[in-house]
Enzyme design. Sequence first.
Site, PDB file in Angstrom:
ATOM      1  N   HIS A   1      37.768  31.959  41.134  1.00 55.05           N
ATOM      2  CA  HIS A   1      36.622  32.399  40.332  1.00 55.05           C
ATOM      3  C   HIS A   1      36.796  32.046  38.857  1.00 55.05           C
ATOM      4  CE1 HIS A   1      33.230  35.529  39.880  1.00 55.05           C
ATOM      5  NE2 HIS A   1      32.782  34.448  40.477  1.00 55.05           N
TER       6      HIS A   1
ATOM      7  N   HIS B   1      39.753  44.746  37.396  1.00 54.39           N
ATOM      8  CA  HIS B   1      39.809  43.417  38.026  1.00 54.39           C
ATOM      9  C   HIS B   1      39.982  43.644  39.530  1.00 54.39           C
ATOM     10  CE1 HIS B   1      40.385  39.195  38.436  1.00 54.39           C
ATOM     11  NE2 HIS B   1      41.582  39.025  37.891  1.00 54.39           N
TER      12      HIS B   1
ATOM     13  N   LYS C   1      32.421  55.237  34.888  1.00 51.84           N
ATOM     14  CA  LYS C   1      32.329  53.832  35.317  1.00 51.84           C
ATOM     15  C   LYS C   1      32.606  53.805  36.799  1.00 51.84           C
ATOM     16  CE  LYS C   1      32.571  50.132  32.185  1.00 51.84           C
ATOM     17  NZ  LYS C   1      33.289  49.050  31.555  1.00 51.84           N
ATOM     18  N   VAL C   2      31.722  53.242  37.570  1.00 52.67           N
ATOM     19  CA  VAL C   2      31.901  53.257  39.019  1.00 52.67           C
ATOM     20  C   VAL C   2      32.406  51.888  39.458  1.00 52.67           C
ATOM     21  CG1 VAL C   2      30.807  53.727  41.233  1.00 52.67           C
ATOM     22  CG2 VAL C   2      30.053  54.943  39.183  1.00 52.67           C
ATOM     23  N   MET C   3      33.601  51.871  40.019  1.00 48.37           N
ATOM     24  CA  MET C   3      34.255  50.606  40.375  1.00 48.37           C
ATOM     25  C   MET C   3      33.496  49.902  41.504  1.00 48.37           C
ATOM     26  SD  MET C   3      36.649  50.486  38.267  1.00 48.37           S
ATOM     27  CE  MET C   3      36.445  51.670  36.958  1.00 48.37           C
ATOM     28  N   GLY C   4      33.519  48.562  41.450  1.00 44.22           N
ATOM     29  CA  GLY C   4      32.784  47.794  42.464  1.00 44.22           C
ATOM     30  C   GLY C   4      31.390  47.402  41.981  1.00 44.22           C
ATOM     31  N   PHE C   5      31.039  47.832  40.755  1.00 44.32           N
ATOM     32  CA  PHE C   5      29.736  47.467  40.181  1.00 44.32           C
ATOM     33  C   PHE C   5      29.942  46.785  38.839  1.00 44.32           C
ATOM     34  CE2 PHE C   5      28.641  50.765  43.139  1.00 44.32           C
ATOM     35  CZ  PHE C   5      27.430  50.338  43.679  1.00 44.32           C
TER      36      PHE C   5
ATOM     37  N   HIS D   1      29.848  43.080  36.312  1.00 44.41           N
ATOM     38  CA  HIS D   1      30.676  41.879  36.208  1.00 44.41           C
ATOM     39  C   HIS D   1      30.536  41.309  34.806  1.00 44.41           C
ATOM     40  CE1 HIS D   1      32.471  38.000  37.186  1.00 44.41           C
ATOM     41  NE2 HIS D   1      32.999  38.638  38.214  1.00 44.41           N
TER      42      HIS D   1
ATOM     43  N   ARG E   1      28.843  36.122  45.457  1.00 50.08           N
ATOM     44  CA  ARG E   1      29.623  36.254  46.696  1.00 50.08           C
ATOM     45  C   ARG E   1      29.206  37.454  47.529  1.00 50.08           C
ATOM     46  NH1 ARG E   1      34.874  36.632  43.055  1.00 50.08           N
ATOM     47  NH2 ARG E   1      33.407  38.075  42.093  1.00 50.08           N
TER      48      ARG E   1
ATOM     49  N   ASP F   1      34.064  43.146  45.247  1.00 47.78           N
ATOM     50  CA  ASP F   1      34.955  44.220  45.699  1.00 47.78           C
ATOM     51  C   ASP F   1      34.199  45.322  46.442  1.00 47.78           C
ATOM     52  OD1 ASP F   1      37.384  43.176  44.725  1.00 47.78           O
ATOM     53  OD2 ASP F   1      36.782  43.705  42.700  1.00 47.78           O
TER      54      ASP F   1
ATOM     55  N   ARG G   1      43.965  34.748  46.441  1.00 49.94           N
ATOM     56  CA  ARG G   1      43.830  34.153  45.106  1.00 49.94           C
ATOM     57  C   ARG G   1      45.025  33.288  44.707  1.00 49.94           C
ATOM     58  NH1 ARG G   1      40.260  35.457  40.920  1.00 49.94           N
ATOM     59  NH2 ARG G   1      38.728  35.591  42.597  1.00 49.94           N
TER      60      ARG G   1
HETATM   61  N1  COA Z   1      29.647  51.658  36.212  1.00 47.70           N
HETATM   62  C1  COA Z   1      28.903  52.258  35.249  1.00 47.70           C
HETATM   63  N2  COA Z   1      28.473  51.619  34.142  1.00 47.70           N
HETATM   64  C2  COA Z   1      28.821  50.322  34.017  1.00 47.70           C
HETATM   65  C3  COA Z   1      29.584  49.639  34.964  1.00 47.70           C
HETATM   66  C4  COA Z   1      30.002  50.355  36.093  1.00 47.70           C
HETATM   67  N3  COA Z   1      30.732  49.771  37.030  1.00 47.70           N
HETATM   68  N4  COA Z   1      29.769  48.363  34.581  1.00 47.70           N
HETATM   69  C5  COA Z   1      29.144  48.237  33.410  1.00 47.70           C
HETATM   70  N5  COA Z   1      28.570  49.431  33.058  1.00 47.70           N
HETATM   71  C6  COA Z   1      27.815  49.701  31.854  1.00 47.70           C
HETATM   72  C7  COA Z   1      28.758  50.071  30.713  1.00 47.70           C
HETATM   73  O1  COA Z   1      29.030  51.446  30.683  1.00 47.70           O
HETATM   74  C8  COA Z   1      27.996  49.588  29.526  1.00 47.70           C
HETATM   75  O2  COA Z   1      26.984  50.525  29.253  1.00 47.70           O
HETATM   76  P1  COA Z   1      26.606  50.913  27.736  1.00 47.70           P
HETATM   77  O3  COA Z   1      26.108  49.632  27.125  1.00 47.70           O
HETATM   78  O4  COA Z   1      25.574  51.975  27.903  1.00 47.70           O
HETATM   79  O5  COA Z   1      27.885  51.379  27.101  1.00 47.70           O
HETATM   80  C9  COA Z   1      27.298  48.322  30.012  1.00 47.70           C
HETATM   81  O6  COA Z   1      27.153  48.508  31.430  1.00 47.70           O
HETATM   82  C10 COA Z   1      28.103  47.052  29.750  1.00 47.70           C
HETATM   83  O7  COA Z   1      29.406  47.225  30.329  1.00 47.70           O
HETATM   84  P2  COA Z   1      30.750  46.557  29.811  1.00 47.70           P
HETATM   85  O8  COA Z   1      31.890  47.266  30.418  1.00 47.70           O
HETATM   86  O9  COA Z   1      30.722  46.457  28.307  1.00 47.70           O
HETATM   87  O10 COA Z   1      30.594  45.112  30.381  1.00 47.70           O
HETATM   88  P3  COA Z   1      31.754  44.105  30.608  1.00 47.70           P
HETATM   89  O11 COA Z   1      31.127  42.782  30.761  1.00 47.70           O
HETATM   90  O12 COA Z   1      32.835  44.265  29.611  1.00 47.70           O
HETATM   91  O13 COA Z   1      32.345  44.690  31.982  1.00 47.70           O
HETATM   92  C11 COA Z   1      33.353  45.013  33.994  1.00 47.70           C
HETATM   93  C12 COA Z   1      32.519  44.052  33.145  1.00 47.70           C
HETATM   94  C13 COA Z   1      33.641  44.338  35.341  1.00 47.70           C
HETATM   95  C14 COA Z   1      34.687  45.301  33.273  1.00 47.70           C
HETATM   96  C15 COA Z   1      32.580  46.334  34.188  1.00 47.70           C
HETATM   97  O14 COA Z   1      31.334  46.066  34.797  1.00 47.70           O
HETATM   98  C16 COA Z   1      33.363  47.333  35.003  1.00 47.70           C
HETATM   99  O15 COA Z   1      34.225  48.036  34.461  1.00 47.70           O
HETATM  100  N6  COA Z   1      33.099  47.395  36.350  1.00 47.70           N
HETATM  101  C17 COA Z   1      33.865  48.245  37.239  1.00 47.70           C
HETATM  102  C18 COA Z   1      35.163  47.559  37.637  1.00 47.70           C
HETATM  103  C19 COA Z   1      34.982  46.496  38.678  1.00 47.70           C
HETATM  104  O16 COA Z   1      34.289  46.691  39.652  1.00 47.70           O
HETATM  105  N7  COA Z   1      35.674  45.391  38.466  1.00 47.70           N
HETATM  106  C20 COA Z   1      35.660  44.263  39.382  1.00 47.70           C
HETATM  107  C21 COA Z   1      35.005  43.105  38.729  1.00 47.70           C
HETATM  108  S1  COA Z   1      34.820  41.764  39.866  1.00 47.70           S
END
Ligand code: COA
Length: 379
Positions: free
Chosen positions: A187, A222, A264-268, A270, A279, A321, A346
């Site tokens: 990726h 991640h 922050k809810v994991m799995g949501f 990007h 994917r 995820d 990976r």
């Molecule tokens: N649950 C709740 N809110 C979320 C969210 C989530 N999973 N992902 C993003 N948001 C919200 C943030 O709170 C933020 O809101 P705000 O502007 O009101 O503060 C906004 O969306 C932007 O999020 P941000 O974390 O700044 O974006 P990013 O590009 O840095 O983050 C991730 C990308 C992947 C780090 C982030 O979406 C996340 O932490 N996801 C959960 C972990 C995950 O599933 N990781 C696997 C990635 S493949």
Amino acid sequence: MAEEDIKKGLAGVVVDYTSVSKVNSDTNSLLYRGYPVQELAARCSFEEVAYLLWNGELPDQQQLAEFTARERAGRALDPVVKQVIDALPESSHPMDVCRTAASVMGARHPLAEDSSREANMAKATDLFSAMPAVVAYDQRRRHGQGVIEPRDDLGYSANFLWMTFGEEQVPEVVEAFNVSMILYAEHSFNASTFTARVITSTLADLHSAVTGAIGALKGPLHGGANEAVMHTFDEIGIRPQESLEEAAARAKAWMEDALASKKKVMGFGHRVYKHGDSRVPTMKAALDKMVAHYGRPELLGLYSGLETAMDEAKGIKPNLDYPAGPTYHLMGFDTHTFTPLFVASRITGWTAHIMEQLDANSLIRPLSEYVGPEERHVP
Ligand code: COA
């Protein structure tokens, strides 16, 4: 320096060229060496995709036969690696076990200090062949079970499942696992791949780069997210006899509470995809098949309840995820084993990037804006 000139998280910064994969967030598409990942998942084995990532082209029949023979010959668990795993407490995270095993394999590799392309291709293939034995044995030892010897009459995915569960799995399950391996393989410049490239840029060896990448993948922002998804399902409560609708309603209520408390809810979400992960549809189709195979519709209820509530409240879409976690759960993997499965896959992408980095290397060394105390002197 103006605040907007500080690229925190390197968001939006292009740091190098790559021909390994292309992520296009506008069209929600992902290409490995030019091929859409959905097509590869539908038509290829994981072995073919590994070959493609490393060599740039899909193998012909003879190349595949040679590659497969090499992969099958390296599947057994090295007794020294087993000893090291056995010395680690069962309370240690399986990602720590994987990271340690990769490091031990590096220190023991006959070409340890050779970073030529040929040596790196051999090291990449060895890691690819051997990591399933590590992941499978680590899950087994936690259940008081011993090593299952590999089967060289089975493909990569079927053998991985065999070494974990000691039973041959039906083709639908093998196929869903194969799809997950292909989708997790590569990726572009994600955090763990970039870590591998940073380490490689110092001219450290391939195993050092992979070991560091495993560390980066462990985090819940991640790779650790696939495991975290299952913890969310557990927190909501998995009730196997429940109807899809009842499970969805409970999940929706859980998500509304979680978002109200700014969780922050994991799995949501990007960093790159803002309208959905390319994917997810392919992995969700594999999850649907596994839910039907194992007869567990309530898991789809939890899945859709969370997804709908998140979409309605914030418009944030699931990432890979999200469907991968419950798929691995249905197959019988322990939740802590999910991210090591991601590692096994990976390894292919990381090592393709390590070789690409070395082909046109430049030490990766960014700058920072100092905001600490002005110069002062010891009294
Ligand atoms: N649950 C709740 N809110 C979320 C969210 C989530 N999973 N992902 C993003 N948001 C919200 C943030 O709170 C933020 O809101 P705000 O502007 O009101 O503060 C906004 O969306 C932007 O999020 P941000 O974390 O700044 O974006 P990013 O590009 O840095 O983050 C991730 C990308 C992947 C780090 C982030 O979406 C996340 O932490 N996801 C959960 C972990 C995950 O599933 N990781 C696997 C990635 S493949």
